[in-house]
Design an enzyme around this catalytic site. Structure first.
Site, mmCIF file in Angstrom:
data_model
loop_
_atom_site.group_PDB
_atom_site.id
_atom_site.type_symbol
_atom_site.label_atom_id
_atom_site.label_comp_id
_atom_site.label_asym_id
_atom_site.label_seq_id
_atom_site.Cartn_x
_atom_site.Cartn_y
_atom_site.Cartn_z
ATOM 1 N N GLY A 17 -3.962 -4.654 -4.615
ATOM 2 C CA GLY A 17 -4.449 -3.790 -5.685
ATOM 3 C C GLY A 17 -3.559 -2.605 -5.968
ATOM 4 N N HIS A 18 -3.660 -2.120 -7.190
ATOM 5 C CA HIS A 18 -3.057 -0.861 -7.590
ATOM 6 C C HIS A 18 -4.191 0.081 -7.965
ATOM 7 C CE1 HIS A 18 0.800 -2.654 -7.566
ATOM 8 N NE2 HIS A 18 0.779 -3.204 -8.763
ATOM 9 N N LYS A 70 2.352 2.006 -5.152
ATOM 10 C CA LYS A 70 3.058 1.445 -6.308
ATOM 11 C C LYS A 70 2.342 1.748 -7.616
ATOM 12 C CE LYS A 70 3.159 -2.808 -4.720
ATOM 13 N NZ LYS A 70 2.717 -2.595 -3.329
ATOM 14 N N GLN A 76 1.784 -6.522 -2.879
ATOM 15 C CA GLN A 76 2.127 -6.449 -1.446
ATOM 16 C C GLN A 76 3.453 -5.701 -1.240
ATOM 17 O OE1 GLN A 76 1.443 -9.972 -2.532
ATOM 18 N NE2 GLN A 76 -0.700 -9.709 -2.107
ATOM 19 N N ASP A 94 0.824 -1.219 0.000
ATOM 20 C CA ASP A 94 0.000 0.000 0.000
ATOM 21 C C ASP A 94 0.856 1.266 0.000
ATOM 22 O OD1 ASP A 94 -2.364 -1.636 0.322
ATOM 23 O OD2 ASP A 94 -1.829 -1.820 2.424
#
Length: 429
Positions: A40-41, A16, A223, A13
């Site tokens: 997630g991105h 990225k 991650q 988080d």
């Protein structure tokens, strides 16, 4: 011409998505090398947010994107994400996306097992997303997984499913839940095969060819390095290797294909789920950081735990991932604080140490040792040059560099991709 690996240097988080999107414009190929749809991105492009869980960030930019063999793939979640992007005007086809033929598939029984374990009262709650990632990796190393290539040969698929169920139905009996029939899993897989198989490719060969052509390759993980199955805060970790070395294993290119490792690093620290967090601030400071930083998970919406920047942890990740430089994100969240603390060491059982011990018990006992820096009142949001930053903000960044032993290559001052101060372009190392 460099090939670049992007890794999260904390617990994930770190932002990225924006950095990978920023770099993807310069890349020819973007490779996802580990994890599943449990991370997630979020990309913000021209004011539009794209939330990706499984697909590499490059698909939004129309770049060739690759899902490597180190990923575990839920075929139904994949199809749903492709459809979701299509509704936003992004068309994903085999022209711009390839999936490794030997990628392990996540099945419904993996999701069910994940939830059964996490919801049980016995054992350790890990804080998983219950999406079946861990059980799928277990089947991979147990040599009973169903892989994407298996969907191409339906005559042998049933036998592979029955072999898998010999393990899983024994587990289900022990857990007191109904067994699964081979026909159910067979139908689950065949119903989606035609939608996924067109994307299948020999990824190691494709990437080797692209590399020999001189194409720029960007490797992105999910991650953060502190959730690595070997080097993270075990057992409160994910089920795969998240450090930069996995980029090679997770797509089939040797380590000599990697020229630069960029560690995405938040200007403070956050964590989702259970596990140790030495600098956590369960108080007004933590609430300030969480509110200002909009700290909720992209995939789950879970509230993130927040705390001061931990230089000990990031310095450790610089070592375990071989980080060349960092992209420091969310500096603007610290705007307005009277003072800012940085963890520079730990106290463990009365002794000072400069690393996070591997033992779960020791991780729970470490106490942070802080340095206190003056904050700044001026806004850093949207700054695109050092000259636009308050003097104290610059001092904070320089001190972070000194403490972690790595330079800042990029500095992000808002979710907008252009609000970035470039110090060193990783692709031109």
């Amino acid at each position: 011409m460099a090939n670049v690996v992007v890794v999260g240097s904390q617990w994930g988080d770190e932002g990225k998505g924006k950095i990978v999107d920023w770099l993807s414009e310069q890349a020819d190929v973007i490779v996802r090398f580990q994890g599943g749809h449990n991370a997630g991105h979020t990309l913000v492009i021209d004011g539009v947010s794209y939330k990706l869980s499984l697909l590499p960030s490059g698909v939004v930019r129309g770049k060739l994107s690759v899902i490597g063999n180190g990923v575990v793939l839920d075929p139904h979640a994949f199809v749903a994400e492709v459809e979701k992007l299509k509704a936003q005007g992004v068309v994903v086809t085999p022209e711009n996306l390839r999936i490794a033929e030997n990628v392990t598939l996540i099945l419904s029984l993996h999701r069910e097992l994940d939830a059964l374990r996490e919801n049980s009262n016995s054992g350790t709650k890990i804080g998983t997303t219950k999406r079946g990632i861990g059980p799928a990796y277990e089947d991979k190393v147990g040599r009973r997984a169903i892989r994407l290539m298996d969907l191409k040969n339906l005559t042998t698929l049933k036998g592979k499913v029955e072999r898998l169920l010999a393990h899983h139905n024994a587990l289900r009996r022990g857990l007191g839940v109904e067994e699964v029939s081979a026909d159910t899993i067979y139908e689950e897989l065949t119903s989606v095969a035609d939608q996924v198989l067109p994307f299948m490719d020999i990824v190691w060969k494709l990437l080797d060819e692209k590399r020999k052509e001189g194409k720029r390759i960007l490797f992105e993980g999910a991650q953060g390095a502190l959730l690595d199955i070997d080097h993270g805060t075990y057992p409160f970790v994910t089920s795969s290797n998240t450090v930069a070395g996995q980029a090679s294993t997770g797509c089939g290119l040797g380590p000599n294909a990697i020229n630069y490792v960029l560690g995405i690093t938040k200007a403070y620290t956050t964590r989702v789920g259970e596990g140790p967090f030495p600098t956590e601030q369960d108080n007004e400071v933590g609430n300030f950081l969480g509110t200002r930083g909009h700290e909720f998970g992209t995939v789950t919406g879970r509230k993130r735990r927040c705390g001061w920047f931990d230089a000990v942890l990031v310095r450790q990740t610089v070592s375990t991932s071989g980080i060349s430089g960092i992209a420091l994100t969310k500096l603007d969240v610290l705007d307005g604080l009277e003072e800012i603390k940085i963890c520079v060491g730990y106290e463990l059982d009365g002794e000072r140490i400069d690393y996070l011990p591997a033992s779960q018990g020791a991780q729970e006992r470490v106490k942070p040792i802080y340095e206190t820096l003056p904050g700044w009142k001026e806004s850093t949001e949207g700054a695109r040059s050092w000259a636009e930053l308050p003097a104290q903000a610059v001092k904070y960044v320089r001190h972070v560099e000194e403490l972690i032993g790595a330079p800042v290559a990029l500095l992000s001052t808002s979710p907008e991709r252009d609000d970035t101060i470039l110090v060193q372009n990783p692709f031109q190392d």
